[in-house]
Design an enzyme around this catalytic site. Structure first.
Site, PDB file in Angstrom:
ATOM      1  N   ASP A  59    -118.347  64.897 -45.744  1.00 33.48           N
ATOM      2  CA  ASP A  59    -118.316  66.051 -46.637  1.00 33.48           C
ATOM      3  C   ASP A  59    -117.160  65.962 -47.638  1.00 33.48           C
ATOM      4  O   ASP A  59    -117.021  66.834 -48.496  1.00 33.48           O
ATOM      5  CB  ASP A  59    -118.158  67.354 -45.832  1.00 33.48           C
ATOM      6  CG  ASP A  59    -119.463  67.766 -45.154  1.00 33.48           C
ATOM      7  OD1 ASP A  59    -120.495  67.117 -45.434  1.00 33.48           O
ATOM      8  OD2 ASP A  59    -119.454  68.714 -44.354  1.00 33.48           O
ATOM      9  N   GLY A  86    -140.065  57.832 -78.835  1.00 30.51           N
ATOM     10  CA  GLY A  86    -141.320  57.145 -78.579  1.00 30.51           C
ATOM     11  C   GLY A  86    -141.977  56.631 -79.840  1.00 30.51           C
ATOM     12  O   GLY A  86    -142.845  55.765 -79.796  1.00 30.51           O
ATOM     13  N   MET A  87    -141.560  57.156 -81.003  1.00 32.26           N
ATOM     14  CA  MET A  87    -142.128  56.669 -82.252  1.00 32.26           C
ATOM     15  C   MET A  87    -141.773  55.202 -82.486  1.00 32.26           C
ATOM     16  O   MET A  87    -142.472  54.486 -83.195  1.00 32.26           O
ATOM     17  CB  MET A  87    -141.622  57.516 -83.421  1.00 32.26           C
ATOM     18  CG  MET A  87    -142.179  58.925 -83.452  1.00 32.26           C
ATOM     19  SD  MET A  87    -143.975  58.963 -83.564  1.00 32.26           S
ATOM     20  CE  MET A  87    -144.213  58.391 -85.240  1.00 32.26           C
ATOM     21  N   ASP A 126    -138.538  67.482 -92.218  1.00 35.02           N
ATOM     22  CA  ASP A 126    -138.462  66.751 -90.954  1.00 35.02           C
ATOM     23  C   ASP A 126    -139.032  67.567 -89.805  1.00 35.02           C
ATOM     24  O   ASP A 126    -139.754  67.035 -88.948  1.00 35.02           O
ATOM     25  CB  ASP A 126    -137.005  66.375 -90.640  1.00 35.02           C
ATOM     26  CG  ASP A 126    -136.485  65.280 -91.559  1.00 35.02           C
ATOM     27  OD1 ASP A 126    -137.236  64.342 -91.832  1.00 35.02           O
ATOM     28  OD2 ASP A 126    -135.335  65.382 -92.005  1.00 35.02           O
TER      29      ASP A 126
END
Length: 508
Positions: A36, A429-430, A294
């Site tokens: 702990d 991801g682009m 954008d």
């Protein structure tokens, strides 16, 4: 108390230790077995702090189990009192050592006779509260102890400062971007011409707590730590407090207006309207960016939000009100604060989830398939499995969420940081898509398993090749939808024909 390999909020003693290690010259004695005593390692690794008071573990071993731990605990307290000369020693058990049901109050009373420092026992139920609740209660307990002590010694400083001033309550160790937020909070109060009386518990001295009443009001940026202290000071000393979180343009405006109302009630006329307009127009870039070309890419995008009550509620409001993103559902693991959380987000999302079970959260994400996730490190791991981008907005966190660079989430600079986080999360991801277009090397692995479809369905070689041609940022979703269709039709192997059939079914 439950056995789990993942917890959103740690055990109660971690909350107490976070408070103790945040104060200056406060020493914590943890009555615990080996295993702990990991707090010092965790604190030094994550915070990368040059100087903090380490926690001492009073180890429960076989000798203690045979003879009792009274002498060992008292000796550890008095030894540290002589070696470190702390202002305060706070004793805390853990869930494990609490099973012994020892009279720790008696240990503290005996140690107080010999020690020069003040000695107190952390007043939390280690079976019923978690890390966040314990930190809130421990901070209140320490403040109450020294306010009452000052009253008895007739040295409580209740005379207000000449200029409007504030106590910032709840900046503590291992908090999510707390140190970065503090920089922007100092800037905010400086702009509002309000002096900072004290910041607790961050690097504060317990001897100075008697001066807390000098401030005109208290400010609690995070509900998870500090709210009980603010309520105590209000009940005992009639000190007003603001518990709004200045995260996002809407919440900053509400926070400043609440501060303005308090000052006006205290006969100090202030009007911050011009300041709010100027900051929103010229300092924060979030307002114009949300209307820019954008951000038109975010039209029709969906998101889910999950985290502690403070950050999850604020992020839901930012996405829905300021960025125009549909929030499919919003949730928190702070089950003890469910009523407040519901009141904040009930009109901003389709569903509200209150749970501390990460399995339920994972299943909800897989079922709703959002375009982006805004959550904790657990949701980030879930997002990786499902190929859904995730922006981390709340504890629990990893070392990457303790950056050396300046990244606040509160204040006007925080609005810029959050706008970047939202935009980058949705556009993640682009890169894979562009690599496909221009003949690059797509390294995104095809997901073999998803949270939403735990099955034994196989894919033919032709279907796998066809799946690999799909841009990486949508491939996971196509795979999940195809597998769901195959399950519904009781297909065991997905061929090219079944892929096309699934696509037609979705389009129809």
């Amino acid at each position: 108390m439950k056995l789990a390999y993942w917890m959103y909020a740690g055990p109660a003693h971690i909350g107490t230790l976070r408070i103790a290690s945040s104060f200056k010259n406060v020493h914590a004695i943890m009555h615990a077995p080996l295993g702990d005593d990991y707090f010092n390692v965790m604190r030094s690794m994550l915070e990368r702090d040059r100087n903090f008071t380490p926690v001492t573990a009073s180890i429960v071993d076989r000798h203690v189990l045979a003879r009792g731990s009274q002498e060992k605990v008292i000796n550890n307290i008095t030894r540290k009192d002589k070696e470190e000369k702390p202002d305060l020693v706070i004793l805390t058990p853990t869930c494990t050592s609490s099973i012994l049901q020892e009279d720790l109050h008696n240990f503290v009373n005996r140690a107080s006779i010999e020690a020069l420092a003040d000695v107190i026992l952390a007043d939390v139920n280690h079976y019923r509260v978690n890390e966040l609740q314990a930190s809130d209660r421990t901070l209140e307990q320490i403040v109450a102890f020294y306010i009452n002590k000052a009253k008895k010694l007739n040295c409580l400083n209740v005379e207000k400062t000449l200029k409007p001033s504030v106590n910032i309550i709840g900046i503590l160790s291992l908090g999510f971007h707390n140190q970065h937020d503090l920089v922007d909070l100092k800037r905010l109060f400086n702009d509002l011409d309000i002096e900072i009386n004290q910041i607790i518990p961050d690097n504060a001295s317990v001897d100075a707590l008697k001066d807390l009443p000098k401030a005109w009001f208290n400010f609690v940026p995070y509900r998870e730590a500090g709210l009980l202290t603010a309520k105590f000071l209000y009940n005992e000393l009639d000190m007003p407090y603001v518990d709004k979180t200045p995260m996002g343009l809407t919440n900053i405006r509400q926070t400043v207006q609440d501060i303005q109302n308090i000052l006006n009630k205290l006969k100090c006329s202030r009007n911050y309207e011009n300041y709010l307009e100027t900051q929103a127009k010229y300092v924060s870039q979030a307002a114009w960016f949300s209307r820019s070309i954008d951000c038109q890419n975010l039209t029709g995008k969906t998101a889910i939000v999950f985290g502690d009550a403070t950050h999850a509620a604020a992020m839901t409001q930012i996405l829905s009100k300021e960025m125009g993103v549909e929030v499919l559902w919003s949730g928190t693991y702070c089950t003890h604060d469910a009523d407040w959380f519901n009141s904040q987000v009930e009109n901003l999302c389709s569903k509200i989830l209150i749970t501390d079970d990460h399995n339920i959260v994972g299943d909800m994400i897989a079922k709703t398939e959002p375009n982006a996730i805004f959550g904790t490190q657990m949701e980030r791991h879930i997002g990786k499995r499902l190929n859904i981008p995730c922006g981390v907005i709340s504890s629990p966190v990893h070392i990457q969420n303790f950056p050396l660079s300046y990244k606040p989430f509160l204040g006007y600079e925080g609005t810029n940081q959050i706008a970047d986080l939202i935009y980058n999360s949705f556009t993640l991801g682009m890169e894979d898509h562009l690599l496909d277009l221009f003949g690059g090397h797509d390294t995104t692995d095809i997901l073999n398993n998803t949270l939403s479809s735990d099955n034994n369905i196989t894919w033919s070689k032709e279907a796998m090749k066809e799946l690999a041609k799909i841009p990486g940022f949508v491939r996971g979703k196509v795979k999940r939808n195809t597998e769901k269709f195959a399950l519904r039709k009781q297909y065991s192997c997905i061929s090219l024909e079944i892929m096309y059939e699934a696509k037609e079914n979705i389009n129809n």
